[in-house]
Design a protein around this motif. Structure first.
Motif, PDB file in Angstrom:
ATOM      1  N   ILE A 265       0.857  -1.192   0.000  1.00 21.22           N
ATOM      2  CA  ILE A 265       0.000   0.000   0.000  1.00 21.22           C
ATOM      3  C   ILE A 265       0.887   1.234   0.000  1.00 21.22           C
ATOM      4  O   ILE A 265       1.810   1.352   0.810  1.00 21.22           O
ATOM      5  CB  ILE A 265      -0.928   0.030   1.227  1.00 21.22           C
ATOM      6  N   PHE A 266       0.610   2.162  -0.905  1.00 20.41           N
ATOM      7  CA  PHE A 266       1.409   3.376  -1.034  1.00 20.41           C
ATOM      8  C   PHE A 266       0.762   4.515  -0.253  1.00 20.41           C
ATOM      9  O   PHE A 266      -0.461   4.631  -0.188  1.00 20.41           O
ATOM     10  CB  PHE A 266       1.566   3.756  -2.500  1.00 20.41           C
ATOM     11  N   ASN A 267       1.602   5.366   0.321  1.00 19.99           N
ATOM     12  CA  ASN A 267       1.088   6.466   1.134  1.00 19.99           C
ATOM     13  C   ASN A 267       0.448   7.563   0.287  1.00 19.99           C
ATOM     14  O   ASN A 267      -0.528   8.177   0.705  1.00 19.99           O
ATOM     15  CB  ASN A 267       2.217   7.068   1.980  1.00 19.99           C
ATOM     16  N   THR A 268       1.009   7.807  -0.901  1.00 24.82           N
ATOM     17  CA  THR A 268       0.499   8.868  -1.771  1.00 24.82           C
ATOM     18  C   THR A 268       0.515   8.400  -3.219  1.00 24.82           C
ATOM     19  O   THR A 268       1.170   7.403  -3.569  1.00 24.82           O
ATOM     20  CB  THR A 268       1.367  10.135  -1.666  1.00 24.82           C
ATOM     21  N   THR A 269      -0.186   9.154  -4.080  1.00 29.34           N
ATOM     22  CA  THR A 269      -0.181   8.860  -5.513  1.00 29.34           C
ATOM     23  C   THR A 269       1.213   9.047  -6.086  1.00 29.34           C
ATOM     24  O   THR A 269       1.640   8.287  -6.971  1.00 29.34           O
ATOM     25  CB  THR A 269      -1.177   9.789  -6.239  1.00 29.34           C
ATOM     26  N   GLU A 270       1.923  10.052  -5.597  1.00 27.22           N
ATOM     27  CA  GLU A 270       3.288  10.313  -6.077  1.00 27.22           C
ATOM     28  C   GLU A 270       4.212   9.136  -5.783  1.00 27.22           C
ATOM     29  O   GLU A 270       5.052   8.766  -6.611  1.00 27.22           O
ATOM     30  CB  GLU A 270       3.845  11.589  -5.417  1.00 27.22           C
ATOM     31  N   GLU A 271       4.045   8.549  -4.601  1.00 25.21           N
ATOM     32  CA  GLU A 271       4.855   7.383  -4.239  1.00 25.21           C
ATOM     33  C   GLU A 271       4.542   6.204  -5.158  1.00 25.21           C
ATOM     34  O   GLU A 271       5.445   5.461  -5.560  1.00 25.21           O
ATOM     35  CB  GLU A 271       4.575   7.005  -2.787  1.00 25.21           C
ATOM     36  N   LEU A 272       3.281   6.041  -5.517  1.00 28.02           N
ATOM     37  CA  LEU A 272       2.873   4.985  -6.444  1.00 28.02           C
ATOM     38  C   LEU A 272       3.501   5.203  -7.823  1.00 28.02           C
ATOM     39  O   LEU A 272       4.022   4.256  -8.437  1.00 28.02           O
ATOM     40  CB  LEU A 272       1.350   4.958  -6.563  1.00 28.02           C
ATOM     41  N   ILE A 273       3.481   6.450  -8.300  1.00 20.82           N
ATOM     42  CA  ILE A 273       4.044   6.767  -9.619  1.00 20.82           C
ATOM     43  C   ILE A 273       5.543   6.493  -9.640  1.00 20.82           C
ATOM     44  O   ILE A 273       6.076   5.909 -10.602  1.00 20.82           O
ATOM     45  CB  ILE A 273       3.754   8.233  -9.985  1.00 20.82           C
ATOM     46  N   GLU A 274       6.219   6.884  -8.581  1.00 21.33           N
ATOM     47  CA  GLU A 274       7.662   6.661  -8.503  1.00 21.33           C
ATOM     48  C   GLU A 274       7.985   5.170  -8.489  1.00 21.33           C
ATOM     49  O   GLU A 274       8.950   4.724  -9.111  1.00 21.33           O
ATOM     50  CB  GLU A 274       8.243   7.330  -7.253  1.00 21.33           C
ATOM     51  N   PHE A 275       7.167   4.391  -7.806  1.00 19.13           N
ATOM     52  CA  PHE A 275       7.376   2.944  -7.772  1.00 19.13           C
ATOM     53  C   PHE A 275       7.198   2.348  -9.164  1.00 19.13           C
ATOM     54  O   PHE A 275       7.996   1.494  -9.586  1.00 19.13           O
ATOM     55  CB  PHE A 275       6.396   2.296  -6.791  1.00 19.13           C
TER      56      PHE A 275
END
Length: 253
Positions: A229-239
């Motif tokens: 589970i990602f904390n933010t959308t930005e963290e998801l995009i970076e992943f």
């Protein structure tokens, strides 16, 4: 941890739901009893009981009886029953008490359930995190956005208020009360069955096996132990960028 969607087991979801539903029911009854005292429901109920007793004694009848007992009444007994009923209907104080009982029943029920659901399905998950109620915590389940990001307060509130409370709880409860008071007939029963069928269809046909409250909030119930589970959308995009770059480096030409 795996990035792919790790949907929760149906049996775990059912067990978690049953555990939470029992505790929400206990809380709702407790708050309902407290509200009935505050709003004076028992006083109106007692007035109605006194009115029933008065007209039953005056006309020598009993209002509460089975259909078989009513059918077995003599013509004179039926005339007495109808006269008693008409006298009761004409009693303004009794009818006021009856109408207040109807109104307060809905108010007490709706507020009691609202407070219980808000506490259990919104406040507790805010404390435990990841949309977890105590039932979900016990069975290793959680809630996240369908894109893999943590559920936020707005989504959790919409999931609780619009989905679980308004549509999935209060609509059935209101119809059940109307059926009890005899103000709605076959249509109410058919509507309840239709709502249940809609829930089953949503659970079966949706990719995330979601029901109405999750579809409204854009959330999904997941296995918390194996779901990334990602904390933010930005963290998801970076992943995703990192994964794409690693795949590109491993690709052979």
């Amino acid at each position: 941890m795996v990035y792919d969607l790790q949907k929760a087991s149906l049996w775990k979801r059912i067990a978690s739901w049953m555990f939470d539903a029992i505790l929400v029911g206990v809380l709702a009854v407790g708050f309902g009893l407290l509200l009935s005292v505050i709003l004076g429901y028992d006083a109106y109920s007692q007035k109605m009981e006194n009115a029933y007793s008065h007209y039953e004694a005056e006309y020598g009848i009993t209002f509460e009886m089975s259909q078989a007992a009513f059918d077995a009444m003599t013509e004179q007994q039926r005339q007495d029953y109808e006269a008693a009923y008409e006298a009761l209907i004409a009693d303004d104080e009794a009818m006021h008490a009856y109408n207040m009982m109807l109104s307060l029943s809905l108010v007490i029920t709706s507020l009691g359930i609202f407070i219980a659901v808000l506490l259990w399905e919104f406040v507790v998950p805010l404390i435990l995190g990841n949309g977890q109620t105590l039932g979900k915590k016990i069975f290793g389940l959680g809630v996240m956005r369908v894109d893999g990001v943590k559920i936020n307060h707005v989504q959790l509130f919409a999931r609780t208020l619009l989905g679980k409370y308004a549509i999935e709880t209060m609509i059935p409860v209101t119809i059940a009360l109307m059926l009890f008071w005899g103000t709605v007939g076959l249509f109410g029963t058919l509507f309840l069955l239709g709502l249940l069928l809609a829930q089953v269809i949503c659970l079966i046909v949706t990719r995330t096996n979601s029901v109405i409250h999750d579809l409204l909030a854009g959330t999904v119930v997941i296995d918390i132990s194996s779901q990334m589970i990602f904390n933010t959308t930005e963290e998801l995009i970076e992943f995703k960028k990192k994964v794409a770059a690693e795949q590109a480096m491993r690709q052979t030409y």
